[in-house]
Enzyme design. Structure first.
Site, mmCIF file in Angstrom:
data_model
loop_
_atom_site.group_PDB
_atom_site.id
_atom_site.type_symbol
_atom_site.label_atom_id
_atom_site.label_comp_id
_atom_site.label_asym_id
_atom_site.label_seq_id
_atom_site.Cartn_x
_atom_site.Cartn_y
_atom_site.Cartn_z
ATOM 1 C CG ASP A 31 -2.202 0.743 1.125
ATOM 2 O OD1 ASP A 31 -1.856 2.025 0.737
ATOM 3 O OD2 ASP A 31 -3.286 0.337 1.153
ATOM 4 C CG ASN A 35 -8.516 6.737 0.891
ATOM 5 O OD1 ASN A 35 -8.653 7.756 1.626
ATOM 6 N ND2 ASN A 35 -9.751 5.979 0.373
ATOM 7 C CB SER A 125 -17.193 -0.493 -9.346
ATOM 8 O OG SER A 125 -18.305 0.389 -9.048
ATOM 9 C CB THR A 127 -19.598 2.637 -11.579
ATOM 10 O OG1 THR A 127 -18.537 2.036 -11.681
ATOM 11 C CG2 THR A 127 -19.779 3.199 -9.975
ATOM 12 C CE1 TYR A 149 -13.073 4.027 -8.495
ATOM 13 C CE2 TYR A 149 -15.608 3.796 -8.953
ATOM 14 C CZ TYR A 149 -14.528 3.326 -8.425
ATOM 15 O OH TYR A 149 -14.356 2.098 -7.529
ATOM 16 C CE LYS A 153 -12.205 0.422 -9.670
ATOM 17 N NZ LYS A 153 -11.268 -0.475 -9.198
ATOM 18 C CG ASN A 198 -19.375 5.690 -0.301
ATOM 19 O OD1 ASN A 198 -19.558 6.143 -1.438
ATOM 20 N ND2 ASN A 198 -18.440 4.625 0.052
HETATM 21 N N1 LIG Z 1 -15.744 0.795 -1.406
HETATM 22 C C1 LIG Z 1 -16.408 1.014 -2.445
HETATM 23 O O1 LIG Z 1 -17.623 1.429 -2.474
HETATM 24 C C2 LIG Z 1 -15.965 0.484 -3.519
HETATM 25 C C3 LIG Z 1 -17.191 0.060 -4.469
HETATM 26 C C4 LIG Z 1 -17.042 -0.474 -5.884
HETATM 27 C C5 LIG Z 1 -15.528 -0.962 -6.149
HETATM 28 N N2 LIG Z 1 -14.400 -0.346 -5.284
HETATM 29 C C6 LIG Z 1 -13.120 -0.687 -5.590
HETATM 30 O O2 LIG Z 1 -12.394 -1.522 -4.667
HETATM 31 C C7 LIG Z 1 -10.855 -1.350 -4.234
HETATM 32 C C8 LIG Z 1 -10.927 -1.042 -2.842
HETATM 33 O O3 LIG Z 1 -11.619 -0.146 -2.452
HETATM 34 P P1 LIG Z 1 -11.682 0.385 -0.757
HETATM 35 O O4 LIG Z 1 -13.052 1.062 -0.629
HETATM 36 O O5 LIG Z 1 -10.950 -0.537 -0.051
HETATM 37 O O6 LIG Z 1 -10.846 1.687 -1.020
HETATM 38 P P2 LIG Z 1 -9.665 2.245 -0.014
HETATM 39 O O7 LIG Z 1 -9.089 3.648 -0.533
HETATM 40 O O8 LIG Z 1 -10.139 1.993 1.353
HETATM 41 O O9 LIG Z 1 -8.529 1.319 -0.235
HETATM 42 C C9 LIG Z 1 -7.575 1.366 -1.218
HETATM 43 C C10 LIG Z 1 -6.342 1.381 -0.674
HETATM 44 O O10 LIG Z 1 -5.447 1.218 -2.035
HETATM 45 C C11 LIG Z 1 -4.232 2.276 -1.465
HETATM 46 N N3 LIG Z 1 -3.640 2.900 -2.751
HETATM 47 C C12 LIG Z 1 -4.151 3.884 -3.666
HETATM 48 N N4 LIG Z 1 -3.408 3.947 -4.782
HETATM 49 C C13 LIG Z 1 -2.349 3.274 -4.537
HETATM 50 C C14 LIG Z 1 -1.061 3.257 -5.135
HETATM 51 N N5 LIG Z 1 -0.848 3.922 -6.318
HETATM 52 N N6 LIG Z 1 0.077 2.376 -4.709
HETATM 53 C C15 LIG Z 1 -0.444 1.648 -3.691
HETATM 54 N N7 LIG Z 1 -1.453 1.627 -3.045
HETATM 55 C C16 LIG Z 1 -2.322 2.729 -3.435
HETATM 56 C C17 LIG Z 1 -4.971 3.339 -0.618
HETATM 57 O O11 LIG Z 1 -3.903 3.962 0.008
HETATM 58 C C18 LIG Z 1 -5.736 2.433 0.201
HETATM 59 O O12 LIG Z 1 -5.402 1.743 1.316
HETATM 60 C C19 LIG Z 1 -10.674 0.049 -5.287
HETATM 61 O O13 LIG Z 1 -10.149 -0.540 -6.516
HETATM 62 C C20 LIG Z 1 -12.280 0.520 -5.400
HETATM 63 O O14 LIG Z 1 -12.348 1.142 -6.669
HETATM 64 C C21 LIG Z 1 -14.822 0.004 -4.000
#
Ligand SMILES: NC(=O)c1ccc[n+]([C@@H]2O[C@H](COP(=O)([O-])OP(=O)(O)OC[C@H]3O[C@@H](n4cnc5c(N)ncnc54)[C@H](O)[C@@H]3O)[C@@H](O)[C@H]2O)c1
Length: 337
Positions: A31, A35, A125, A127, A149, A153, A198
């Protein structure tokens, strides 16, 4: 089996590592904390009672990523969560999203190919479906994306499909509906930075007094109570689906090198129903008001999950009230810190 988890300190990644460790997998995570917070890693270890390897790596940095993966031994599969996920921000900063989500995924696939890693589970997603008629199954048309975004995806799914056609790569793309809730320990959960995008963290933050009022964006939609409908799924159910997807790949249960599954409950709930569920489990009367519609909101979407039930052998365990109770417990734990 050793699994590499990108974005392992994030909301869904952290819950998935807990499930992987509890099922006996070895985990190595990365990571860049864009975020998330390093303390999450210790909390994962406390919950599971197990250790795992971690490195602070940015997937945009191809050299760093390749070096890290080449130093690892015996990675059987990758679960790829790392991405930026704020729809509104992606409209303002599209290049950030294309670089992180698309170029980052290409970097990862290159590093996997160079190191002979042939299995990946990807975070997609709902989406990608845009405004579809629910319940939506995986064969629904994919319209032009409504945000950068959403487009990342769609593009990543296409990149993964093309790479699986060209090489021995096997892919499971999981299209999440609306993940909510937190681990029952209240040691990990969603940590929105700034104003939540959200609904559920906005509700719990209003419930605890961190925000004055929740605005419901429109109550004149053509739904039973006039508010928008979504498919809210407990994050632990989402996490367990990733373990099922890893097993699906390992046991070669796929018919195609690229498989896609919806992850939802199969049930739609309106914004007002989510508020009522929160009030029922917390005993807190939520301060909310009805505001105008918000541009870009689709009226209703929920999943047809039959394919995941049949092929992954996975089903959700938690209902809306249990999800809201866990989200509230998490918010209360945060308030004590
Ligand atoms: N939470 C939702 O509502 C949701 C819905 C559909 C899809 N998703 C997808 O699921 C995945 C996880 O989502 P989440 O809710 O856990 O998000 P999140 O932001 O909590 O987790 C993503 C993690 O990736 C890390 N990250 C981002 N860019 C990075 C990089 N360049 N190198 C290394 N680490 C990096 C962030 O620091 C974070 O810890 C994402 O791909 C998101 O698009 C999430």
């Amino acid at each position: 089996m050793k699994i590499l988890v990108t974005g392992g300190a994030g909301y869904i990644g952290s819950h998935t590592i807990v499930e992987l460790l509890q099922e006996g997998y070895d985990v190595v995570a990365l990571d860049n904390f864009d975020n998330s917070y390093p303390s999450v890693l210790e909390n994962i270890k406390s919950i599971s009672g197990k250790n795992f390897d971690f490195a602070e790596v940015d997937i945009r940095n191809k050299t760093q990523l390749k070096q890290f993966i080449s130093e690892q031994k015996d990675i059987a599969a990758v679960i790829h969560f790392a991405a930026s996920k704020a729809v509104g921000e992606s409209v303002a900063l599209p290049l950030k999203y294309y670089e992180n989500n698309v170029a980052g995924t290409v970097n990862l696939l290159e590093a996997m190919q160079e190191n002979g890693i042939q299995q990946i589970v990807f975070s997609s997603s709902c989406t990608v479906y845009g405004e579809a008629t629910p319940p939506v199954d995986e064969n629904a048309a994919i319209p032009v994306a409504q945000s950068p975004y959403g487009n990342t995806k769609q593009i990543c799914e296409e990149v993964l499909r093309d790479q699986s056609n060209a090489t021995n790569l096997k892919v499971v793309a999981l299209r999440y509906f609306n993940p909510i809730g937190a681990h029952e320990s209240a040691l990990i959960g969603e940590l929105p930075i700034g104003v939540p995008n959200n609904l559920v963290p906005y509700i719990t933050q209003t419930g605890i007094g961190k925000r004055a009022t929740l605005t419901v964006h429109g109550n004149d939609y053509p739904t039973p109570d006039g508010t928008c409908i979504r498919d809210y799924i407990h994050v632990v159910d989402i996490a367990k689906a990733h373990v099922a997807a890893i097993d699906f790949l390992a046991k070669e249960k796929y018919h195609n090198p690229f498989s896609v599954f919806n992850l939802g409950t199969g049930q739609g709930n309106s914004v007002l129903e989510v508020i009522q569920a929160f009030e029922a489990v917390s005993g807190v009367k939520l301060n909310y008001q009805i505001g105008p519609r918000r541009s870009g909101d689709i009226i209703q979407i929920y999943a047809d999950c039959q394919k995941a039930w049949d092929e992954l052998g996975w089903k959700t365990l938690y209902d809306l009230e249990q999800s809201m109770a866990s989200a509230w417990k998490w918010e209360q734990a945060l308030a004590k810190k």
